[in-house]
Design a protein around this motif. Structure first.
Motif, PDB file in Angstrom:
ATOM      1  N   ALA A  27      47.193 -13.868  87.594  1.00 61.91           N
ATOM      2  CA  ALA A  27      46.153 -14.893  87.501  1.00 61.91           C
ATOM      3  C   ALA A  27      46.735 -16.303  87.672  1.00 61.91           C
ATOM      4  O   ALA A  27      46.226 -17.267  87.123  1.00 61.91           O
ATOM      5  N   GLU A  28      47.798 -16.411  88.473  1.00 61.85           N
ATOM      6  CA  GLU A  28      48.420 -17.701  88.750  1.00 61.85           C
ATOM      7  C   GLU A  28      48.097 -18.160  90.166  1.00 61.85           C
ATOM      8  O   GLU A  28      47.934 -17.344  91.073  1.00 61.85           O
ATOM      9  N   THR A  29      48.040 -19.460  90.325  1.00 63.13           N
ATOM     10  CA  THR A  29      47.855 -20.059  91.633  1.00 63.13           C
ATOM     11  C   THR A  29      49.108 -20.862  91.954  1.00 63.13           C
ATOM     12  O   THR A  29      49.614 -21.600  91.112  1.00 63.13           O
ATOM     13  N   HIS A  30      49.602 -20.697  93.172  1.00 65.01           N
ATOM     14  CA  HIS A  30      50.832 -21.358  93.604  1.00 65.01           C
ATOM     15  C   HIS A  30      50.528 -22.243  94.804  1.00 65.01           C
ATOM     16  O   HIS A  30      49.635 -21.941  95.592  1.00 65.01           O
ATOM     17  N   VAL A  31      51.293 -23.305  94.960  1.00 66.36           N
ATOM     18  CA  VAL A  31      51.180 -24.200  96.106  1.00 66.36           C
ATOM     19  C   VAL A  31      52.520 -24.170  96.843  1.00 66.36           C
ATOM     20  O   VAL A  31      53.566 -24.422  96.238  1.00 66.36           O
ATOM     21  N   PHE A  32      52.465 -23.834  98.141  1.00 68.98           N
ATOM     22  CA  PHE A  32      53.691 -23.709  98.926  1.00 68.98           C
ATOM     23  C   PHE A  32      53.625 -24.576 100.165  1.00 68.98           C
ATOM     24  O   PHE A  32      52.550 -24.842 100.702  1.00 68.98           O
ATOM     25  N   ASN A  33      54.809 -24.931 100.651  1.00 65.95           N
ATOM     26  CA  ASN A  33      54.897 -25.589 101.950  1.00 65.95           C
ATOM     27  C   ASN A  33      54.914 -24.516 103.032  1.00 65.95           C
ATOM     28  O   ASN A  33      54.898 -23.311 102.747  1.00 65.95           O
ATOM     29  N   GLU A  34      54.946 -24.930 104.272  1.00 65.31           N
ATOM     30  CA  GLU A  34      54.876 -23.998 105.401  1.00 65.31           C
ATOM     31  C   GLU A  34      56.051 -23.025 105.419  1.00 65.31           C
ATOM     32  O   GLU A  34      55.884 -21.840 105.716  1.00 65.31           O
ATOM     33  N   THR A  35      57.233 -23.494 105.096  1.00 64.33           N
ATOM     34  CA  THR A  35      58.416 -22.634 105.112  1.00 64.33           C
ATOM     35  C   THR A  35      58.298 -21.519 104.085  1.00 64.33           C
ATOM     36  O   THR A  35      58.503 -20.341 104.403  1.00 64.33           O
ATOM     37  N   THR A  36      57.965 -21.857 102.869  1.00 64.38           N
ATOM     38  CA  THR A  36      57.857 -20.857 101.808  1.00 64.38           C
ATOM     39  C   THR A  36      56.732 -19.868 102.096  1.00 64.38           C
ATOM     40  O   THR A  36      56.888 -18.665 101.886  1.00 64.38           O
ATOM     41  N   ALA A  37      55.616 -20.366 102.617  1.00 64.89           N
ATOM     42  CA  ALA A  37      54.512 -19.478 102.980  1.00 64.89           C
ATOM     43  C   ALA A  37      54.941 -18.505 104.077  1.00 64.89           C
ATOM     44  O   ALA A  37      54.602 -17.318 104.032  1.00 64.89           O
ATOM     45  N   ALA A  38      55.688 -18.988 105.073  1.00 60.03           N
ATOM     46  CA  ALA A  38      56.148 -18.122 106.164  1.00 60.03           C
ATOM     47  C   ALA A  38      57.092 -17.040 105.649  1.00 60.03           C
ATOM     48  O   ALA A  38      57.041 -15.894 106.095  1.00 60.03           O
ATOM     49  N   ILE A  39      57.940 -17.378 104.704  1.00 63.20           N
ATOM     50  CA  ILE A  39      58.836 -16.386 104.107  1.00 63.20           C
ATOM     51  C   ILE A  39      58.013 -15.300 103.425  1.00 63.20           C
ATOM     52  O   ILE A  39      58.234 -14.103 103.639  1.00 63.20           O
ATOM     53  N   LEU A  40      57.080 -15.712 102.614  1.00 62.26           N
ATOM     54  CA  LEU A  40      56.261 -14.756 101.871  1.00 62.26           C
ATOM     55  C   LEU A  40      55.435 -13.883 102.814  1.00 62.26           C
ATOM     56  O   LEU A  40      55.356 -12.668 102.646  1.00 62.26           O
ATOM     57  N   ARG A  41      54.857 -14.484 103.827  1.00 59.23           N
ATOM     58  CA  ARG A  41      54.040 -13.712 104.778  1.00 59.23           C
ATOM     59  C   ARG A  41      54.876 -12.728 105.582  1.00 59.23           C
ATOM     60  O   ARG A  41      54.383 -11.671 105.975  1.00 59.23           O
ATOM     61  N   SER A  42      56.136 -13.049 105.834  1.00 62.90           N
ATOM     62  CA  SER A  42      56.986 -12.136 106.604  1.00 62.90           C
ATOM     63  C   SER A  42      57.231 -10.822 105.863  1.00 62.90           C
ATOM     64  O   SER A  42      57.588  -9.826 106.478  1.00 62.90           O
ATOM     65  N   LEU A  43      57.006 -10.818 104.569  1.00 66.02           N
ATOM     66  CA  LEU A  43      57.261  -9.624 103.753  1.00 66.02           C
ATOM     67  C   LEU A  43      55.999  -8.855 103.414  1.00 66.02           C
ATOM     68  O   LEU A  43      56.051  -7.871 102.682  1.00 66.02           O
ATOM     69  N   GLU A  44      54.860  -9.276 103.940  1.00 65.43           N
ATOM     70  CA  GLU A  44      53.601  -8.602 103.609  1.00 65.43           C
ATOM     71  C   GLU A  44      53.554  -7.167 104.114  1.00 65.43           C
ATOM     72  O   GLU A  44      53.007  -6.297 103.448  1.00 65.43           O
ATOM     73  N   ALA A  45      54.121  -6.893 105.278  1.00 63.09           N
ATOM     74  CA  ALA A  45      54.013  -5.553 105.873  1.00 63.09           C
ATOM     75  C   ALA A  45      55.065  -4.586 105.336  1.00 63.09           C
ATOM     76  O   ALA A  45      54.766  -3.426 105.078  1.00 63.09           O
TER      77      ALA A  45
END
Length: 96
Positions: A27-45
């Motif tokens: 139940a947490e909300t995080h704010v990321f920059n483009e780099t951190t978001a890209a890292i996280l999205r690369s691990l979704e699959a």
């Protein structure tokens, strides 16, 4: 070293170069920059070796391979780990 997403079902909202990520499991909300978001999205699959995550992140950002400073990459991944969004694994997965 292999990285994997520690949680699934994240809810994403992006506003220009700011990414808001809601993590239902905590139940947490995080704010990321483009780099951190890209890292996280690369691990979704699937889990990836750290160097694979870095290459995918650089591609998503449109920078040359090696264009993302290693220190910045390590800082971002360690922060994601602290937040419980990714995990470091020592063993290789699937020949990656």
């Amino acid at each position: 070293m292999v990285l994997m997403a520690a949680t699934r079902g994240l809810v994403w909202q992006d506003w220009d170069d700011v990414y808001i990520v809601y993590q239902p499991s905590s139940a947490e909300t995080h704010v990321f920059n483009e780099t951190t978001a890209a890292i996280l999205r690369s691990l979704e699959a699937e889990p990836l070796a750290a160097d694979g995550v870095k290459r995918e992140t650089e591609a998503a950002l449109g920078v040359a391979q090696g264009g993302l400073a290693a220190d910045d990459f390590v800082f971002a991944t360690r922060r994601l780990e602290e937040l419980g969004l990714i995990e470091y694994l020592d063993e290789a997965i699937g020949g990656q």
